[in-house]
Scaffold this motif. Structure first.
Motif: not given
Length: 229
Positions: A42-46, A7, A3-5, A29
């Motif tokens: 997921s946003v944070r990871e991106a 973003v 999911t972060h991909e 976020e």
């Protein structure tokens, strides 16, 4: 696709379309998660990946300087590195391992005698976190990939650091794929911890040849032991 991909793809598309420009601030976020239908982690990871690649700079807090700001020219080679990051899930694992051996053995050889005590200490903090009792395996693997990116950055070569950062997800991906093939995780984790410490110690001692030999054995050894070779 993780999911972060999603973003990352959206940010890349906005950069290419000119919707995001140098100096622009990314939405918060919560807003990005709502717009894209993903979780805030997921946003944070991106954003963490974008920051590691030099595309954004982040600042904590609630003031006017808080949040993630675009600091790379959208036309710069860093956008190509972002696309490389997104493509790594399609690369053969053997190719990823070979590339890691080439990059990381060169990087630690260059870093030996060059890395400052503060830089070595920062990398050691990741290893300290990996020593935490009852650390979930997923968290261990994330820290493992983060350590190898930090290790490569000690050489001071911006391009090598960028490539390693873009390979971060591929590293984590094939390690996670290998995990079910490891029947008894505890002794393997103990061995990996010791190998990490040995590589970093060789860098700190200025023994580049030893560091290069150890990191190559470490990368190839896990790949073979997990029966992915």
């Amino acid at each position: 696709m993780r999911t972060h991909e999603l973003v990352l793809r959206q940010v890349e598309a906005d950069l290419a379309a000119g919707k995001l420009r140098l100096g622009d601030r990314l939405p918060g976020e919560r807003a990005m998660a709502g717009q894209l239908g993903v979780s805030r982690p997921s946003v944070r990871e991106a954003i963490r990946v974008l920051e590691a690649m030099g595309v954004v700079r982040t600042a904590v807090g609630s003031g006017p300087d808080a949040g993630a700001v675009i600091v790379a020219d959208p036309g710069s080679p860093l956008t190509a590195a972002l696309r490389l990051h997104l493509a790594t899930s399609h690369l053969p694992m053997g190719d990823i391992v070979q590339t890691r051996v080439l990059l990381e053995s060169w990087a630690v050889r260059e870093a030996a005698g060059r890395a400052t005590p503060a830089q070595v200490a920062a990398a050691a903090q990741l290893l300290d976190a990996m020593d935490e009792p009852d650390l979930p395996r997923e968290r261990f693997h994330l820290l493992d990939a983060e350590f190898h990116v930090a290790l490569a950055s000690l050489a001071g070569n911006v391009l090598v650091s960028t490539i390693m950062a873009s390979l971060r997800e591929a590293i984590h991906g094939y390690v996670i794929a290998a995990a079910p093939s490891v029947p008894d995780w505890t002794p393997v984790a103990t061995m990996l911890r010791a190998q990490h410490r040995a590589v970093l110690a060789a860098v700190a001692d200025g023994d580049g040849d030893l560091a290069a030999e150890l990191v190559a054995e470490h990368i190839e050894g896990f790949y073979k032991a997990s029966r992915l070779a």
